[in-house]
Motif scaffolding. Structure first.
Motif, PDB file in Angstrom:
ATOM      1  N   ASN A  63      62.543 133.188  59.355  1.00  0.00           N
ATOM      2  CA  ASN A  63      62.846 131.972  60.093  1.00  0.00           C
ATOM      3  C   ASN A  63      62.851 130.789  59.156  1.00  0.00           C
ATOM      4  O   ASN A  63      62.394 130.867  58.025  1.00  0.00           O
ATOM      5  CB  ASN A  63      61.800 131.724  61.180  1.00  0.00           C
ATOM      6  N   GLU A  64      63.358 129.685  59.665  1.00  0.00           N
ATOM      7  CA  GLU A  64      63.305 128.438  58.931  1.00  0.00           C
ATOM      8  C   GLU A  64      62.625 127.382  59.776  1.00  0.00           C
ATOM      9  O   GLU A  64      62.847 127.305  60.980  1.00  0.00           O
ATOM     10  CB  GLU A  64      64.708 127.922  58.600  1.00  0.00           C
ATOM     11  N   ILE A  65      61.819 126.576  59.132  1.00  0.00           N
ATOM     12  CA  ILE A  65      61.386 125.323  59.747  1.00  0.00           C
ATOM     13  C   ILE A  65      62.361 124.271  59.250  1.00  0.00           C
ATOM     14  O   ILE A  65      62.502 124.077  58.053  1.00  0.00           O
ATOM     15  CB  ILE A  65      59.964 124.938  59.307  1.00  0.00           C
ATOM     16  N   THR A  66      63.059 123.600  60.144  1.00  0.00           N
ATOM     17  CA  THR A  66      64.079 122.649  59.716  1.00  0.00           C
ATOM     18  C   THR A  66      63.725 121.242  60.175  1.00  0.00           C
ATOM     19  O   THR A  66      62.920 121.033  61.075  1.00  0.00           O
ATOM     20  CB  THR A  66      65.459 123.028  60.274  1.00  0.00           C
ATOM     21  N   VAL A  67      64.368 120.305  59.555  1.00  0.00           N
ATOM     22  CA  VAL A  67      64.097 118.892  59.831  1.00  0.00           C
ATOM     23  C   VAL A  67      65.402 118.182  60.123  1.00  0.00           C
ATOM     24  O   VAL A  67      66.382 118.338  59.388  1.00  0.00           O
ATOM     25  CB  VAL A  67      63.400 118.231  58.623  1.00  0.00           C
ATOM     26  N   SER A  68      65.452 117.436  61.198  1.00  0.00           N
ATOM     27  CA  SER A  68      66.677 116.736  61.575  1.00  0.00           C
ATOM     28  C   SER A  68      66.895 115.529  60.684  1.00  0.00           C
ATOM     29  O   SER A  68      66.041 115.150  59.884  1.00  0.00           O
ATOM     30  CB  SER A  68      66.587 116.282  63.034  1.00  0.00           C
ATOM     31  N   LEU A 113      51.658 141.624  65.741  1.00  0.00           N
ATOM     32  CA  LEU A 113      50.797 140.604  65.145  1.00  0.00           C
ATOM     33  C   LEU A 113      51.443 140.209  63.826  1.00  0.00           C
ATOM     34  O   LEU A 113      51.658 141.062  62.969  1.00  0.00           O
ATOM     35  CB  LEU A 113      49.402 141.191  64.904  1.00  0.00           C
ATOM     36  N   MET A 114      51.769 138.910  63.665  1.00  0.00           N
ATOM     37  CA  MET A 114      52.476 138.476  62.463  1.00  0.00           C
ATOM     38  C   MET A 114      51.868 137.193  61.900  1.00  0.00           C
ATOM     39  O   MET A 114      51.269 136.399  62.625  1.00  0.00           O
ATOM     40  CB  MET A 114      53.964 138.251  62.765  1.00  0.00           C
ATOM     41  N   TYR A 115      52.052 137.033  60.609  1.00  0.00           N
ATOM     42  CA  TYR A 115      51.638 135.821  59.918  1.00  0.00           C
ATOM     43  C   TYR A 115      52.755 135.449  58.946  1.00  0.00           C
ATOM     44  O   TYR A 115      53.482 136.306  58.447  1.00  0.00           O
ATOM     45  CB  TYR A 115      50.327 136.043  59.157  1.00  0.00           C
ATOM     46  N   ALA A 116      52.895 134.156  58.672  1.00  0.00           N
ATOM     47  CA  ALA A 116      53.952 133.695  57.780  1.00  0.00           C
ATOM     48  C   ALA A 116      53.384 133.333  56.420  1.00  0.00           C
ATOM     49  O   ALA A 116      52.220 132.928  56.295  1.00  0.00           O
ATOM     50  CB  ALA A 116      54.664 132.483  58.380  1.00  0.00           C
ATOM     51  N   ASP A 117      54.211 133.495  55.386  1.00  0.00           N
ATOM     52  CA  ASP A 117      53.834 132.963  54.082  1.00  0.00           C
ATOM     53  C   ASP A 117      53.527 131.476  54.236  1.00  0.00           C
ATOM     54  O   ASP A 117      54.194 130.764  54.992  1.00  0.00           O
ATOM     55  CB  ASP A 117      54.981 133.132  53.084  1.00  0.00           C
ATOM     56  N   LYS A 118      52.528 131.019  53.527  1.00  0.00           N
ATOM     57  CA  LYS A 118      52.179 129.604  53.630  1.00  0.00           C
ATOM     58  C   LYS A 118      53.240 128.756  52.946  1.00  0.00           C
ATOM     59  O   LYS A 118      53.692 129.062  51.840  1.00  0.00           O
ATOM     60  CB  LYS A 118      50.815 129.335  52.988  1.00  0.00           C
ATOM     61  N   ALA A 119      53.679 127.708  53.647  1.00  0.00           N
ATOM     62  CA  ALA A 119      54.628 126.746  53.076  1.00  0.00           C
ATOM     63  C   ALA A 119      53.819 125.595  52.499  1.00  0.00           C
ATOM     64  O   ALA A 119      53.159 124.857  53.231  1.00  0.00           O
ATOM     65  CB  ALA A 119      55.595 126.247  54.139  1.00  0.00           C
ATOM     66  N   VAL A 120      53.842 125.459  51.176  1.00  0.00           N
ATOM     67  CA  VAL A 120      52.915 124.572  50.475  1.00  0.00           C
ATOM     68  C   VAL A 120      53.644 123.367  49.894  1.00  0.00           C
ATOM     69  O   VAL A 120      54.690 123.493  49.248  1.00  0.00           O
ATOM     70  CB  VAL A 120      52.198 125.338  49.336  1.00  0.00           C
ATOM     71  N   ALA A 121      53.082 122.186  50.128  1.00  0.00           N
ATOM     72  CA  ALA A 121      53.478 120.937  49.460  1.00  0.00           C
ATOM     73  C   ALA A 121      54.933 120.560  49.720  1.00  0.00           C
ATOM     74  O   ALA A 121      55.663 120.196  48.804  1.00  0.00           O
ATOM     75  CB  ALA A 121      53.211 121.032  47.961  1.00  0.00           C
ATOM     76  N   TYR A 122      55.357 120.596  50.965  1.00  0.00           N
ATOM     77  CA  TYR A 122      56.696 120.122  51.318  1.00  0.00           C
ATOM     78  C   TYR A 122      56.632 118.656  51.690  1.00  0.00           C
ATOM     79  O   TYR A 122      55.747 118.212  52.420  1.00  0.00           O
ATOM     80  CB  TYR A 122      57.261 120.958  52.469  1.00  0.00           C
ATOM     81  N   ARG A 154      71.924 123.368  56.053  1.00  0.00           N
ATOM     82  CA  ARG A 154      70.800 123.595  56.947  1.00  0.00           C
ATOM     83  C   ARG A 154      69.565 123.090  56.235  1.00  0.00           C
ATOM     84  O   ARG A 154      69.307 123.454  55.107  1.00  0.00           O
ATOM     85  CB  ARG A 154      70.691 125.086  57.276  1.00  0.00           C
ATOM     86  N   GLN A 155      68.799 122.253  56.903  1.00  0.00           N
ATOM     87  CA  GLN A 155      67.658 121.618  56.277  1.00  0.00           C
ATOM     88  C   GLN A 155      66.373 122.197  56.847  1.00  0.00           C
ATOM     89  O   GLN A 155      66.257 122.378  58.048  1.00  0.00           O
ATOM     90  CB  GLN A 155      67.688 120.110  56.521  1.00  0.00           C
ATOM     91  N   GLY A 156      65.424 122.484  55.976  1.00  0.00           N
ATOM     92  CA  GLY A 156      64.180 122.983  56.527  1.00  0.00           C
ATOM     93  C   GLY A 156      63.231 123.559  55.504  1.00  0.00           C
ATOM     94  O   GLY A 156      63.551 123.722  54.334  1.00  0.00           O
ATOM     95  N   VAL A 157      62.044 123.880  55.969  1.00  0.00           N
ATOM     96  CA  VAL A 157      61.005 124.504  55.165  1.00  0.00           C
ATOM     97  C   VAL A 157      60.954 125.979  55.552  1.00  0.00           C
ATOM     98  O   VAL A 157      60.698 126.295  56.719  1.00  0.00           O
ATOM     99  CB  VAL A 157      59.639 123.848  55.420  1.00  0.00           C
ATOM    100  N   PRO A 158      61.224 126.913  54.646  1.00  0.00           N
ATOM    101  CA  PRO A 158      61.302 128.331  55.027  1.00  0.00           C
ATOM    102  C   PRO A 158      59.950 128.887  55.429  1.00  0.00           C
ATOM    103  O   PRO A 158      58.920 128.549  54.853  1.00  0.00           O
ATOM    104  CB  PRO A 158      61.829 129.007  53.761  1.00  0.00           C
ATOM    105  N   ALA A 159      59.988 129.768  56.423  1.00  0.00           N
ATOM    106  CA  ALA A 159      58.784 130.481  56.867  1.00  0.00           C
ATOM    107  C   ALA A 159      59.151 131.948  57.061  1.00  0.00           C
ATOM    108  O   ALA A 159      60.025 132.271  57.839  1.00  0.00           O
ATOM    109  CB  ALA A 159      58.243 129.890  58.159  1.00  0.00           C
ATOM    110  N   ILE A 160      58.465 132.823  56.363  1.00  0.00           N
ATOM    111  CA  ILE A 160      58.765 134.251  56.390  1.00  0.00           C
ATOM    112  C   ILE A 160      57.594 134.983  57.043  1.00  0.00           C
ATOM    113  O   ILE A 160      56.485 134.984  56.521  1.00  0.00           O
ATOM    114  CB  ILE A 160      58.997 134.794  54.970  1.00  0.00           C
ATOM    115  N   PHE A 161      57.856 135.606  58.174  1.00  0.00           N
ATOM    116  CA  PHE A 161      56.804 136.318  58.909  1.00  0.00           C
ATOM    117  C   PHE A 161      56.688 137.766  58.444  1.00  0.00           C
ATOM    118  O   PHE A 161      57.679 138.431  58.162  1.00  0.00           O
ATOM    119  CB  PHE A 161      57.106 136.303  60.412  1.00  0.00           C
ATOM    120  N   HIS A 162      55.442 138.239  58.376  1.00  0.00           N
ATOM    121  CA  HIS A 162      55.146 139.632  58.031  1.00  0.00           C
ATOM    122  C   HIS A 162      54.274 140.236  59.129  1.00  0.00           C
ATOM    123  O   HIS A 162      53.534 139.534  59.809  1.00  0.00           O
ATOM    124  CB  HIS A 162      54.404 139.712  56.695  1.00  0.00           C
TER     125      HIS A 162
END
Length: 370
Positions: A21-26, A130-139, A154-162
């Protein structure tokens, strides 16, 4: 009558498809969450986060009034805006960075999230992933990326779930069911699976995911526990969803256990087992000759699969044979003969080893008076 027959068991280990997934910013710098498949990014394969689900997020930045920038917010999909949003709107700070930790399901019990640690405590596995995402650091601002489908920015902070759990599935198949001999004897077998279960399985445990102190900017993977398994707790239990007896086929698998979430755990010999109850009907030249009902079992531990690890999906393929032959004349070959209607049963053919005991010679000394 309880018997222990050798059965042939193999495990196929698949990496579970992780969600991207992506965390995006408008453009107005409102922090939103917009899912994207990201299937081609860095050669990663996976699936998009389902729009019917929600996930949780914590965030940190300096100078907040409380300890969090986002405090266990629930993120859900808004179809009208085609965005994933928290119930409260957040904007990027002007001059400082933000860290994000995301997890699924949202607002779950048994989880503690800290800046450098995720702890699952006394968690009991159920029917939920049950999932957790890689930590998105210092955005600090939007990250521009070109979308594969629209070729637009596409604008955003990536988040990858495992996946924090493992999955297990058990299939059962018949090795062979027919044999015609040169002497005219024709033997057929019908094998019915009456019951099936996995025993000795732990369902409750603890897990700690940690980060190194020197976490860098970007997405940072968590350090998993040793062996990628949880610390088991409580008593071992049975897993059983097999409800209806089925005649085994030489061509199609019978599911002894449907795909089931399990606690990642080390496997041990004489620990976790597959236990089956079967009925074998043997027919010779069209006449029912023998009926046997028995328990058979096998360890789930394999030298090639000593544990069920996090984020792994394991499929056990079990071959049950109706005699003590593997159908390959005892020469191996994976336990399934090339032709299930013409197995090589030479290693299980009943033969004899005749011998004649020697005479005991007895000398009798006597005098006969005539």
């Amino acid at each position: 009558m309880k018997k222990f027959f050798p059965i042939i068991l193999a495990a196929v280990l698949c990496m579970a498809a992780c969600t991207k997934n992506e965390i995006t910013v408008s453009e107005m710098n409102e922090i939103t969450f917009k899912t994207a498949s990201m299937l081609t990014k860095a050669g990663f394969t996976g699936t998009a986060f389902p729009t019917t689900e929600t996930f949780g997020v914590y965030a940190w930045t300096d100078n907040t009034t409380g300890p969090y920038f986002m405090d266990n917010e629930v993120v859900s999909y808004d179809a009208q805006s085609d965005q994933w949003k928290t119930s409260t709107t957040y904007y990027w700070p002007k001059g400082q960075s933000v860290d994000f930790i995301m997890f699924y399901p949202a607002r779950m019990s048994g989880i503690t999230v800290e800046e450098n640690k995720i702890t699952y405590s006394n968690y009991t596995v159920g029917d939920t992933d049950l999932m957790y995402a890689d930590k998105a650091v210092a955005y600090t601002d939007n990250v521009n990326e070109v979308s594969d489908d629209t070729n637009s920015a596409r604008q955003g902070v990536p988040a990858i779930f495992h996946h924090a759990l493992a999955k297990v599935q058990v299939n059962v198949k018949l090795g062979y069911n027919h044999k015609a001999e040169d002497d005219g004897t024709v033997t057929d077998w019908e094998v019915k699976l009456n019951s099936a279960k996995l025993s000795g399985v732990y369902k409750t445990g603890d897990c700690i995911l940690s980060l190194s102190d020197e976490a860098a900017t970007g997405t940072v993977a968590w350090n998993k526990p040793t062996g990628n398994v949880w610390t088991s707790a409580g008593e071992a239990q049975d897993l059983n969803d097999f409800t209806e007896a089925a005649v085994l086929s030489t061509t199609d698998n019978t599911k002894a256990l449907s795909e089931t979430f399990v606690l990642p755990q080390a496997l041990t010999q004489n620990g976790q087992k597959i236990e089956l109850n079967i009925t074998i009907k043997t027919t010779r030249n069209g006449q029912l000759f023998l009926t046997e009902t028995m328990d058979i079992s096998a360890d789930l531990y394999l030298a090639t699969l000593p544990s069920w690890e996090m984020n792994n999906s394991i499929v056990y393929n079990i071959v049950v044979n109706p005699t003590k032959s593997d159908g390959n004349g005892g020469q191996g070959g994976g336990g399934t003969p090339t032709d299930p209607n013409d197995p090589d049963l030479s290693d299980a053919t009943i033969i004899f080893d005749p011998a004649v005991d020697g005479w005991n010679i007895i000398d009798v000394g006597t005098t006969l008076v005539l």
